[in-house]
Write a protein that holds these residues in place. Sequence first.
Motif, PDB file in Angstrom:
ATOM      1  N   PRO A   1       0.791  -1.236   0.000  1.00  0.00           N
ATOM      2  CA  PRO A   1       0.000   0.000   0.000  1.00  0.00           C
ATOM      3  C   PRO A   1       0.822   1.284   0.000  1.00  0.00           C
ATOM      4  O   PRO A   1       0.255   2.381   0.038  1.00  0.00           O
ATOM      5  N   ALA A   2       2.152   1.199  -0.071  1.00  0.00           N
ATOM      6  CA  ALA A   2       3.000   2.385   0.024  1.00  0.00           C
ATOM      7  C   ALA A   2       2.718   3.357  -1.119  1.00  0.00           C
ATOM      8  O   ALA A   2       2.532   2.946  -2.274  1.00  0.00           O
ATOM      9  N   LEU A   3       2.674   4.659  -0.803  1.00  0.00           N
ATOM     10  CA  LEU A   3       2.500   5.684  -1.820  1.00  0.00           C
ATOM     11  C   LEU A   3       3.879   6.239  -2.159  1.00  0.00           C
ATOM     12  O   LEU A   3       4.296   7.288  -1.686  1.00  0.00           O
ATOM     13  N   ASP A   4       4.598   5.498  -2.988  1.00  0.00           N
ATOM     14  CA  ASP A   4       5.962   5.840  -3.368  1.00  0.00           C
ATOM     15  C   ASP A   4       6.048   5.773  -4.880  1.00  0.00           C
ATOM     16  O   ASP A   4       6.038   4.689  -5.467  1.00  0.00           O
ATOM     17  N   PHE A   5       6.134   6.933  -5.538  1.00  0.00           N
ATOM     18  CA  PHE A   5       6.107   6.977  -7.001  1.00  0.00           C
ATOM     19  C   PHE A   5       7.358   6.365  -7.629  1.00  0.00           C
ATOM     20  O   PHE A   5       7.375   6.085  -8.822  1.00  0.00           O
ATOM     21  N   GLY A   6       8.392   6.156  -6.856  1.00  0.00           N
ATOM     22  CA  GLY A   6       9.612   5.574  -7.386  1.00  0.00           C
ATOM     23  C   GLY A   6       9.616   4.061  -7.390  1.00  0.00           C
ATOM     24  O   GLY A   6      10.517   3.447  -7.962  1.00  0.00           O
TER      25      GLY A   6
ATOM     26  N   TRP B   1      11.678   9.778 -18.353  1.00  0.00           N
ATOM     27  CA  TRP B   1      12.456   8.561 -18.593  1.00  0.00           C
ATOM     28  C   TRP B   1      13.961   8.828 -18.501  1.00  0.00           C
ATOM     29  O   TRP B   1      14.710   8.048 -17.932  1.00  0.00           O
ATOM     30  N   MET B   2      14.382   9.960 -19.042  1.00  0.00           N
ATOM     31  CA  MET B   2      15.811  10.258 -19.086  1.00  0.00           C
ATOM     32  C   MET B   2      16.347  10.816 -17.773  1.00  0.00           C
ATOM     33  O   MET B   2      17.462  10.505 -17.362  1.00  0.00           O
ATOM     34  N   PHE B   3      15.523  11.622 -17.082  1.00  0.00           N
ATOM     35  CA  PHE B   3      16.062  12.353 -15.935  1.00  0.00           C
ATOM     36  C   PHE B   3      15.404  12.014 -14.597  1.00  0.00           C
ATOM     37  O   PHE B   3      15.959  12.356 -13.553  1.00  0.00           O
ATOM     38  N   GLY B   4      14.243  11.357 -14.611  1.00  0.00           N
ATOM     39  CA  GLY B   4      13.535  11.181 -13.339  1.00  0.00           C
ATOM     40  C   GLY B   4      13.130   9.771 -13.010  1.00  0.00           C
ATOM     41  O   GLY B   4      12.207   9.547 -12.212  1.00  0.00           O
ATOM     42  N   ARG B   5      13.783   8.770 -13.630  1.00  0.00           N
ATOM     43  CA  ARG B   5      13.360   7.387 -13.391  1.00  0.00           C
ATOM     44  C   ARG B   5      13.513   6.962 -11.940  1.00  0.00           C
ATOM     45  O   ARG B   5      12.783   6.094 -11.465  1.00  0.00           O
ATOM     46  N   ALA B   6      14.458   7.548 -11.226  1.00  0.00           N
ATOM     47  CA  ALA B   6      14.635   7.178  -9.827  1.00  0.00           C
ATOM     48  C   ALA B   6      13.460   7.643  -8.976  1.00  0.00           C
ATOM     49  O   ALA B   6      13.142   7.025  -7.956  1.00  0.00           O
TER      50      ALA B   6
END
Length: 455
Positions: free
Chosen positions: A199-204, A421-426
């Motif tokens: 259930p974690a709200l973690d976009f990564g 995709w290039m800069f924020g995948r983490a």
Amino acid sequence: MGRGARGGEEYFLGRRDLPWLVVLLSVVATETSTLTFLSIPGIAYGGSLAFLQIAVGYVLGRIAVAAWLLPAYHEGRLRTAYELLEARFGPETRRFTSAIFMVTRLLADSVRLFATAIPLTLVTGWPLVTSVLAIGALTFIYTFIGGIRAVVWVDASQMVLYLAGGLIALVVLGQAAPGGWPDILARAAEAGKLTVIDPALDFGRPYTLWAGLLGGAFLSMGSHGADQLIVQRLLACRDLAASRRALVGSGFAVLFQFTLFLFVGLGLWAWYDGAAFARSDEIFARFIVEALPAGVRGLLIACVFAAAMSTLSSSINALSSTTAYDFWARAGAAAGADERRILRVGKIAAAVWTVLLVAAAIGFIPQSEESAAVEVSLGIASLVYGGLLGGFALARFSRRATSGSVRLGIALGIASVACVWMFGRAAVAWPWFVLIGAAVTVAVGLFAGRRPRRS
């Protein structure tokens, strides 16, 4: 299956009388490539069953497409998905979105073709180039001759084949464990590998409840509502009700399929006692080659090729249909061309697209050491689905958007996902990409389409 096809509609849409159950199996087979067959067990091997949250989102997304897009496709007796956009925004938008589909399919499915050539090279000792040529040539033959009817029926048989392979692997792994599957599941439970809901709200993190339900639903809406690869099959059903059964039923079939191969991954984890592998894609392939007896090993290798050829044949047929209908049949002197001429052009296009797919797959070989094939393929598809889905949403629900604003919205939607995709995948995991692209496309399409108020 291809006998009697006298025109483009019969060749590309199978006279619109294909049984919904066969179409259901074809839809699942089309979206299941070698990458899926080999990669899903690796997900459970290194993690848990949390990937099933994505599969539940897939079901929800297909229900949404069945409710708001399929009626529009059947009302106009459309021949490609992008014909719907022409009715609302004109021929330029149709050609623009069709071209996006073509480029995406060429790049993504050439990667899948390359990945399939690897096990063939290991089995035969052939060079990778020879393996790519062999798979491409054999798939082209039945696709070229039989059209969509041959593709759908072969897809269905191939799906039965690789599901049987997964069940056989499940049985072999259970027999190898001292206490059978009860022992495997007990060990997996102790290691926390039976977790399904996070259930974690973690976009990564890609496999959470929210990423699964929302991200998975939007990904499924994009792939099954705005991609000619799947829509073509749904248009070949006898009526709207049959298309809906095929689409929604395929969601539950995919849920079963993912469950099956995730449990194969748990069995492999017990078999190898959690040993580390350089790449998760190697685990199931190594088990097939090293642990299975002759005969069973051959069957599982055949399953690898079945999964790949079902996707490749579908791509060739879908690419040639969009070429024939969205471009050639719309161009100047070809406008109003009869179905026989469209059939001839479509067959020529099938040969050209096969050559391009093979050439792109061979071109990927020097890059194979730098990137995981599954990541490349998923990344390419995720880049464009949001933009295309947003365009279809504007066509269905907005009176404000214009032809220019929707094309601008799609372009910026794709660009926004490319930046993530290039800069924020983490920080943002891949299941969110389609939702982001669709939101940007709709927002830009509405804003840029506003007309100034009269004073």
